[in-house]
Design an enzyme around this catalytic site. Sequence first.
Site, PDB file in Angstrom:
ATOM      1  N   PRO A  68       0.788  -1.242   0.000  1.00  9.30           N
ATOM      2  CA  PRO A  68       0.000   0.000   0.000  1.00  9.30           C
ATOM      3  C   PRO A  68       0.821   1.293   0.000  1.00  9.30           C
ATOM      4  O   PRO A  68       0.257   2.364  -0.218  1.00  9.30           O
ATOM      5  CB  PRO A  68      -0.841  -0.082   1.289  1.00  9.30           C
ATOM      6  CG  PRO A  68      -0.466  -1.304   1.987  1.00  9.30           C
ATOM      7  CD  PRO A  68       0.558  -2.043   1.215  1.00  9.30           C
ATOM      8  N   GLU A  69       2.122   1.219   0.229  1.00  4.09           N
ATOM      9  CA  GLU A  69       2.907   2.460   0.313  1.00  4.09           C
ATOM     10  C   GLU A  69       3.024   3.138  -1.049  1.00  4.09           C
ATOM     11  O   GLU A  69       3.170   2.489  -2.068  1.00  4.09           O
ATOM     12  CB  GLU A  69       4.304   2.178   0.863  1.00  4.09           C
ATOM     13  CG  GLU A  69       4.324   1.612   2.281  1.00  4.09           C
ATOM     14  CD  GLU A  69       3.729   2.550   3.324  1.00  4.09           C
ATOM     15  OE1 GLU A  69       3.454   3.724   3.005  1.00  4.09           O
ATOM     16  OE2 GLU A  69       3.538   2.101   4.465  1.00  4.09           O
TER      17      GLU A  69
HETATM   18  N1  LIG Z   1       0.249  14.190 -10.178  1.00  3.37           N
HETATM   19  C1  LIG Z   1       0.032  14.277  -8.867  1.00  3.37           C
HETATM   20  N2  LIG Z   1      -0.137  13.148  -8.156  1.00  3.37           N
HETATM   21  C2  LIG Z   1      -0.329  13.267  -6.827  1.00  3.37           C
HETATM   22  C3  LIG Z   1      -0.386  14.524  -6.177  1.00  3.37           C
HETATM   23  N3  LIG Z   1      -0.589  14.306  -4.854  1.00  3.37           N
HETATM   24  C4  LIG Z   1      -0.647  12.981  -4.697  1.00  3.37           C
HETATM   25  N4  LIG Z   1      -0.497  12.324  -5.876  1.00  3.37           N
HETATM   26  C5  LIG Z   1      -0.522  10.878  -6.136  1.00  3.37           C
HETATM   27  O1  LIG Z   1      -0.803  10.208  -4.935  1.00  3.37           O
HETATM   28  C6  LIG Z   1       0.339   9.565  -4.428  1.00  3.37           C
HETATM   29  C7  LIG Z   1       0.470   9.911  -2.961  1.00  3.37           C
HETATM   30  O2  LIG Z   1       1.202   8.944  -2.290  1.00  3.37           O
HETATM   31  P1  LIG Z   1       2.645   9.224  -1.689  1.00  3.37           P
HETATM   32  O3  LIG Z   1       3.576   9.386  -2.820  1.00  3.37           O
HETATM   33  O4  LIG Z   1       2.885   8.118  -0.745  1.00  3.37           O
HETATM   34  O5  LIG Z   1       2.577  10.582  -0.858  1.00  3.37           O
HETATM   35  P2  LIG Z   1       1.713  10.871   0.485  1.00  3.37           P
HETATM   36  O6  LIG Z   1       0.684   9.793   0.636  1.00  3.37           O
HETATM   37  O7  LIG Z   1       1.147  12.219   0.243  1.00  3.37           O
HETATM   38  O8  LIG Z   1       2.677  10.860   1.645  1.00  3.37           O
HETATM   39  C8  LIG Z   1       1.511  10.074  -5.236  1.00  3.37           C
HETATM   40  O9  LIG Z   1       2.535   9.170  -5.382  1.00  3.37           O
HETATM   41  C9  LIG Z   1       0.856  10.408  -6.568  1.00  3.37           C
HETATM   42  O10 LIG Z   1       0.715   9.255  -7.350  1.00  3.37           O
HETATM   43  C10 LIG Z   1      -0.225  15.704  -6.973  1.00  3.37           C
HETATM   44  O11 LIG Z   1      -0.251  16.828  -6.503  1.00  3.37           O
HETATM   45  N5  LIG Z   1      -0.019  15.518  -8.306  1.00  3.37           N
HETATM   46 MG   LIG Z   2       1.171   7.641   0.919  1.00  2.00          MG
END
Ligand SMILES: Nc1nc2c(ncn2[C@@H]2O[C@H](COP(=O)(O)OP(=O)(O)O)[C@@H](O)[C@H]2O)c(=O)[nH]1
Ligand SMILES: [Mg+2]
Length: 444
Positions: A68-69
């Site tokens: 899930p990460e």
């Molecule tokens: N293109 C885009 N994708 C995003 C954005 N915010 C979140 N995501 C998507 O959602 C995921 C969030 O997971 P993660 O990378 O673990 O970051 P976190 O959950 O915010 O700590 C990202 O990897 C992206 O695939 C954004 O501002 N732009």
């Molecule tokens: Mg995350």
Amino acid sequence: MATNRGTAVSVHLHHILGYITVFIFVILSSNSSSASEDDAFRAGQSMFSPVAAASRDVRYLLYDVNPPEGFNLRRDVYIRMATLLKTLRKEGDWVLVLPPWGRLYHWQSPEIHQLRIPWGEFFSITSLQANIPVIEYEEFIAESGGPFIDQILVLQSYAEGWTDGKWEEKVDDRPCIEKLMYSKDKQGYYRGWFWGFEETRALNVTCLSAQGHASILAPVLQNNITATSVMVDRAETVLHDHYAGKDYWDTRRSMVFAKHLRIIGDKFRANHLNSTDKQDQTPYNEDWTQMKNPLGSAKGGPYLGVHLRRKDFIWGHREDVPSLKGAVKKIRSLMKKHKLLQVFVATDADEEELAKLKRLLPEMVRFEPSLEDLELLKDGGVAIIDQWICAHARFFIGTSVSTFSFRIHEEREILGFDPKTTYNRFCGDVEQECEQPTHWKIVY
Ligand SMILES: Nc1nc2c(ncn2[C@@H]2O[C@H](COP(=O)(O)OP(=O)(O)O)[C@@H](O)[C@H]2O)c(=O)[nH]1
Ligand SMILES: [Mg+2]
């Protein structure tokens, strides 16, 4: 009819390929391969030839992370594994195998292929290699002689928790606590996810209870295990040796985004945000070892950069995440305060929220790729371009405890921004104490 035949032929081919792979595996392990056979199976350019690898006693460290990460925590786990690799290399010739990208929960764009993506699509491999020796998974298959991993260590915590409520660093062979994500097939090989590489097998799987920093695994890998290739699964279980120390930053700085992503991001900045490195004083050197922009030297493009994390961050009704209305109010006040006429918004908001945001903030600029671009960039590439554009803004505001925002902080730190323009986050609408993110200074 034609389709059926096609399928039958490809299944057949698949089997033949399987035999060939096993065949090559047998020859290579008996150490009598010729260069031409190896060449036929080489997946890409590598700094090591397979023959040289065999004579060098190379050992391979592979790893994977809890499914899930997301992308940005995975980038953090890479740093921990790079540190472990550096520790291992003090006593042996270890190489880190980059776990292919794919099947990430947030990568939901339909109809595009997002599996078995090599790191080279998102990061500059030569930049990574200037820090530690790394190879893509397909190169590992080619140079180690086949899709077999000798040993998997599944990291887990201790069943009994912290004894006497006291935290100490330790690592021990233990029975597996959770049901294994690997199962033994009829031939006695272990099958599992393996990033979508269906022909990959593991020869042995055991569990290891670990608590502490990544390098506590080094003695186990060096002394207790003789296998050539070892995969550490659930690698996020171990922590940074020294968060934000020199080694952390060396590895972080080596994670240079792939060139095409930077070019597309730069072009977007120039065309839509009147932002160029020259005007903005954000010079970039692809050779990260040569890059040392002084803190406060970067000016940034004439726009406000915003990362507004939604989806799972609002489902839990977290009090540190604002409503759209609250966020737009803050955006407007920041634009006014910093005399910025444009705002770039990166967000994972769903369609409904996006429509609402467009009504509340019609002037916002977003990077919206065509389907054709999306096929090239994939969701991961689009996310990187969003981060790259936010990283070049005159002023940035992100979302509380989002690793996506944290990676933008680091990128801005590398570019040389004044910390006041970087370590900012939205506050929840009714949040009492809205603690702002910590400034982590680069150690060169
Ligand atoms: N293109 C885009 N994708 C995003 C954005 N915010 C979140 N995501 C998507 O959602 C995921 C969030 O997971 P993660 O990378 O673990 O970051 P976190 O959950 O915010 O700590 C990202 O990897 C992206 O695939 C954004 O501002 N732009
Ligand atoms: Mg995350």
